[in-house]
Design an enzyme around this catalytic site. Structure first.
Site, mmCIF file in Angstrom:
data_model
loop_
_atom_site.group_PDB
_atom_site.id
_atom_site.type_symbol
_atom_site.label_atom_id
_atom_site.label_comp_id
_atom_site.label_asym_id
_atom_site.label_seq_id
_atom_site.Cartn_x
_atom_site.Cartn_y
_atom_site.Cartn_z
ATOM 1 N N HIS A 76 0.849 -1.192 0.000
ATOM 2 C CA HIS A 76 0.000 0.000 0.000
ATOM 3 C C HIS A 76 0.883 1.241 0.000
ATOM 4 C CE1 HIS A 76 -4.139 -1.621 1.457
ATOM 5 N NE2 HIS A 76 -3.572 -2.414 0.564
ATOM 6 N N TYR A 205 -9.768 5.645 6.491
ATOM 7 C CA TYR A 205 -9.989 6.123 7.851
ATOM 8 C C TYR A 205 -11.062 7.202 7.785
ATOM 9 C CZ TYR A 205 -5.712 3.842 9.575
ATOM 10 O OH TYR A 205 -4.760 2.931 9.940
ATOM 11 N N PRO A 297 -4.916 1.110 18.278
ATOM 12 C CA PRO A 297 -4.581 0.579 16.952
ATOM 13 C C PRO A 297 -4.719 1.577 15.809
ATOM 14 C CG PRO A 297 -6.752 -0.188 17.631
ATOM 15 C CD PRO A 297 -6.170 0.532 18.806
ATOM 16 N N LYS A 301 0.643 0.852 14.929
ATOM 17 C CA LYS A 301 1.994 0.878 15.472
ATOM 18 C C LYS A 301 2.350 -0.310 16.364
ATOM 19 C CE LYS A 301 3.503 4.273 13.365
ATOM 20 N NZ LYS A 301 3.146 3.495 12.192
ATOM 21 N N TYR A 389 3.210 7.317 9.891
ATOM 22 C CA TYR A 389 2.457 6.109 9.550
ATOM 23 C C TYR A 389 3.363 5.070 8.895
ATOM 24 C CZ TYR A 389 -1.686 3.335 8.408
ATOM 25 O OH TYR A 389 -2.632 2.334 8.351
#
Length: 395
Positions: A76, A205, A297, A301, A389
């Site tokens: 991704h 998200y 979550p 991480k 991220y």
């Protein structure tokens, strides 16, 4: 298998942190033993994280544990944010100098590492329940455990606790030597697995007045989705139709995008917390992964922090055995905690920006939306999110 009485590094916990550390130590010629309280089937099917940072993938490749990951893992190059019925994509490689993430479930990472460990590695004992670790301040700490109905001991040069938040190794450190910081959240994640191809190419998200939602995936044919719900929610109190309708509502944007429903095969409610214990080392006992820190979550991480811990630790052990220096081991806690606190902040930021609280004011909501607008309009704000991220450097 002959049960050893002594080893250089005793590793408590056969999850990804313990297994990755064992593999790295084995390749460095350092003997170790892994003790795991559960049986192999349980460990290989324990559902957890599914996002791997670049550094974690690099470490798995370096120790020969990435063949299946490279064949089956989903690369991704970004994530999609949704709010106010609009969307914005964060392009990781463009913002981080080429870094990306992989979707590859923790269950699969563990299966790959276990297969290597049992074929070509140091001892791995399942159903070995550790009851205590003594002598942390001595040069020969002892792991006390029960295996095959027999009480045993394992003396070690060092003990590494990779046994999670509820493990016993942290209790080997005197309470007077530990400092803890913790935050709990007034909501949980209702997670489902569904036998349906993902309705997106990359993770979504979503901030919504109804609460947060996340669209992820496990494979090209299996979707993983989450809904923010109140703490204590019974997952069986929701019908499948209610789940899909609520997800569709929270993901809604001003386009013709639709969420494709499918058969739900698993469901669970996951409480959320942030937790850090300091230091991560006392005497000859060291903590790694969830034994030392927990993150919500939202920032993906947890597994990656555990991997970063043991990468630093494996290097320190390699230096110690090669040169006799304990400099790396002495610096272990401070080195890791810098990264841990950065990840804690990022996970808190993602969580509090995207979730709504039961008593949330209009002011708080406008702050969240303003932050999301800023990320969409500023390359600098987007790069800060992308760099955290995709994963900061290890060590």
């Amino acid at each position: 298998m002959t049960t050893p009485a002594h080893t250089t590094v005793g590793i408590v916990g056969g999850g990804p942190a313990g297994l990755l550390l064992a593999r790295q130590l084995h390749l460095a010629g350092i003997d170790c033993v892994v003790l795991e309280a559960r049986d192999r089937t349980y460990v290989e099917h324990r559902q957890r994280a599914g996002i791997l940072e670049q550094g974690t993938v690099d470490a798995l490749r370096a120790c020969g544990a990435a063949d299946r990951l490279d064949r089956e893992g989903l690369i991704h190059d970004g994530i999609e944010l949704r709010w106010n019925r609009r969307s914005h994509r964060i392009d990781f490689p463009a913002l981080t100098g080429g870094r990306r993430v992989w979707v590859y479930a923790q269950t699969e990472v563990v299966k790959d590492l276990i297969a290597l460990q049992l074929t070509d590695g140091p001892p791995l004992l399942f159903e070995a329940e550790v009851t205590a670790v003594t002598g942390a301040e001595t040069d020969r700490p002892v792991i006390h455990y029960t295996h095959e109905g027999i009480r045993r001991t394992l003396t070690c040069d060092y003990v590494v606790g990779c046994d999670g938040f509820h493990g016993v190794v942290r209790s080997a450190i005197p309470a007077t030597e530990l400092r803890t910081a913790e935050r709990t959240y007034p909501y949980s994640w209702f997670g489902i697995l569904a036998n349906v191809p993902p309705s997106c190419d990359e993770l979504i998200y979503a901030h919504s007045p109804r609460g947060f939602a996340l669209h992820s995936m496990r494979t090209p044919t299996v979707s993983r989705l989450y809904l923010q719900v109140p703490n204590g929610t019974d997952p069986d109190s929701w019908s499948d139709t209610q789940i899909w309708d609520e997800l569709q509502s929270r993901f809604a944007i001003d386009s013709d995008w639709k969420l494709t429903p499918g058969p739900i095969t698993q469901r669970a409610v996951l409480p959320m917390r942030s937790f850090v214990t300091e230091p991560m080392r006392y005497g000859r006992v060291l903590l790694a992964g969830d034994a030392a820190h927990i993150v919500p979550p939202t920032g993906a991480k947890g597994l990656n922090l555990a991997a970063a811990d043991v990468i630093v630790l494996a290097r320190a052990f390699a230096d110690w055995t090669a040169t006799g220096t304990t400099a790396g081991l002495d610096a272990y806690s401070g080195t890791c905690l810098k990264r841990v606190w950065r990840a804690e902040h990022f996970s808190w930021f993602m969580t509090t920006t995207l979730h709504t609280t039961p008593d949330q004011s209009a002011f708080d909501t406008h702050l969240q939306l303003s932050q999301l607008d800023r990320i969409a309009s500023s390359p600098h704000a987007a790069a800060e999110l992308a760099e955290n991220y995709a994963g900061l450097p290890v060590g």
